[in-house]
Scaffold this active site. Sequence first.
Site, PDB file in Angstrom:
ATOM      1  N   HIS A 192       0.836  -1.212   0.000  1.00  0.00           N
ATOM      2  CA  HIS A 192       0.000   0.000   0.000  1.00  0.00           C
ATOM      3  C   HIS A 192       0.864   1.253   0.000  1.00  0.00           C
ATOM      4  CE1 HIS A 192      -3.072  -2.978   1.297  1.00  0.00           C
ATOM      5  NE2 HIS A 192      -3.781  -2.273   0.436  1.00  0.00           N
ATOM      6  N   PHE A 194       2.780   4.501  -2.799  1.00  0.00           N
ATOM      7  CA  PHE A 194       2.401   5.439  -3.866  1.00  0.00           C
ATOM      8  C   PHE A 194       2.263   4.740  -5.227  1.00  0.00           C
ATOM      9  CE2 PHE A 194       3.681   8.562  -7.176  1.00  0.00           C
ATOM     10  CZ  PHE A 194       2.535   9.348  -7.112  1.00  0.00           C
ATOM     11  N   HIS A 196       1.104   1.787  -5.741  1.00  0.00           N
ATOM     12  CA  HIS A 196      -0.233   1.182  -5.776  1.00  0.00           C
ATOM     13  C   HIS A 196      -1.273   2.260  -6.120  1.00  0.00           C
ATOM     14  CE1 HIS A 196      -3.865  -0.955  -4.680  1.00  0.00           C
ATOM     15  NE2 HIS A 196      -4.112  -0.068  -3.720  1.00  0.00           N
ATOM     16  N   ASP A 342      -9.002  -1.017  -7.796  1.00  0.00           N
ATOM     17  CA  ASP A 342      -8.214  -1.240  -6.580  1.00  0.00           C
ATOM     18  C   ASP A 342      -7.589  -2.633  -6.551  1.00  0.00           C
ATOM     19  OD1 ASP A 342      -7.109  -0.695  -4.132  1.00  0.00           O
ATOM     20  OD2 ASP A 342      -8.930  -1.090  -2.976  1.00  0.00           O
ATOM     21  N   TYR A 364       1.317  -8.816   4.268  1.00  0.00           N
ATOM     22  CA  TYR A 364       0.498  -9.745   5.072  1.00  0.00           C
ATOM     23  C   TYR A 364       1.356 -10.414   6.148  1.00  0.00           C
ATOM     24  CZ  TYR A 364      -3.588  -9.721   1.903  1.00  0.00           C
ATOM     25  OH  TYR A 364      -4.688  -9.388   1.184  1.00  0.00           O
ATOM     26  N   GLN A 393      -3.785 -16.752  -4.677  1.00  0.00           N
ATOM     27  CA  GLN A 393      -4.337 -16.116  -5.866  1.00  0.00           C
ATOM     28  C   GLN A 393      -5.593 -16.790  -6.417  1.00  0.00           C
ATOM     29  OE1 GLN A 393      -3.014 -13.314  -5.328  1.00  0.00           O
ATOM     30  NE2 GLN A 393      -2.815 -12.910  -7.504  1.00  0.00           N
TER      31      GLN A 393
HETATM   32 ZN   LIG Z   1      -5.882   0.186  -2.609  1.00  0.00          ZN
END
Ligand SMILES: [Zn+2]
Length: 458
Positions: A192, A194, A196, A342, A364, A393
């Site tokens: 998370h 810039f 992204h 997103d 994570y 995934q």
């Molecule tokens: Zn996001």
Amino acid sequence: MLSASTFIVFIVINLRLCWIRPVYTCVCGPSYSAYKEELFQNVLTQVAEQFSRAFKINELKTEVTNRLAMLEKRVELEGMKVVEIEKCRNDIKNLREEMASRNNSNFLEDNKKLTPRRDVPSYPKYMLSAQTVDALKKPAFDVWLWEANEMLSCLEHMYHDLGLVKDFNINPITLKRWLLCIHDNYKNNPFHNFRHCFCVTQMMYSMICLCSLQEKFTQVDILILMTAAVCHDLDHPGFNNTYQINARTELAVRYNDISPLENHHCAVAFQIFSQPDCNIFSNFDPEAFKQIRQGTITLILATDMARHGEILDSFKQKVDNFDYTDEEHVTCLKMVLIKCCDISNEVRPMEVAEPWVDCLLEEYFMQSDREKAEGLPVAPFMDREKVTKPTAQIGFIKFVLIPMFETVMKLFPQIEEAMVQPLRESRDRYEELKQIDDAMNEVQKKKSENLTMGGKKK
Ligand SMILES: [Zn+2]
């Protein structure tokens, strides 16, 4: 150093030599008694010197011993100081970590970032090539090729290209300053960050171009879609809502456990707009600003994945009879669009998408490690002991991404080739990888079973 007994032996030998030597050399001299006396004097002087030296050595020895003792004491004291300093350092480090974990949001205290760190250059520093400008409109754009300043130029270009700067009379310098401030308020998290933010906004821009959204939406809607994408993860601390709530962080307390992160991203976005230097909406009348603010808040809050089912269900109910004149329909579509962008990494080519999986897993694992250390519940999909890339995934692509993009495809069939097909390919690839993983695990299991059996036979 000479010992006392060695010293006495040394003196005695010297004395003997002094007495004996003249007997052979001077026995026939004119004044033998005077010579003998002189010799005796010499010997006495030598003995006196030897004694004096011996005493000096002893004095020196005492002094050196005293000095050594003093130095040893000092070393001991300094050593204690070093231990103390090290202990203090550790205490400070622990306190820092404690503060960071308890107070994930340091935005309010860290007001420095709010003020623009420098003014923007008045000359064009980053000129985008025609090739880049063209590639920027496509989901296949390689987001890893660019440095922060280049990404800022790309974002700036999008606002100009969509006609937002012209239509809303946005000050181009304010746009630059605002984007710089946005960049400064993304943390360097593994995922998370810039880049992204850039990915999500670039995917939004691609969808606006690919689906000709400017023909369906008003420019206000386009401005809301783009601005919400830019701001949607501002000041993300790298630990998700579940952690915020379970760890009872300041954010969770402030927002009563209701989408703490998304509420925070919104609040930071509008704190930035509250500064005249960064307010791209400064020329808007209060009513228009209110509309933009409400629209942006709605979209950023929609990015909380805890609301995924609710939002997608609502969209599914509208999609077959979609009405662009119905504000509720349009708002719902905008919410689904920002959600798509997103989580759109898997829409991108495999070489672009795959590194993001590693970034996400890194974030994570950082969270699950901390949860374990703090005795908080750990989600299996974040646990480094349980998750693998393919398992992480497959479920997400099959049950979250494909159903959502296929629903959007009903309104915009043109996304099938550029967006849905890459998702299907990605699902197939990860399923193949999982089969390989499973086969290898099976072989490993049999090997260890055989080893155990062999051990038992013995
Ligand atoms: Zn996001």
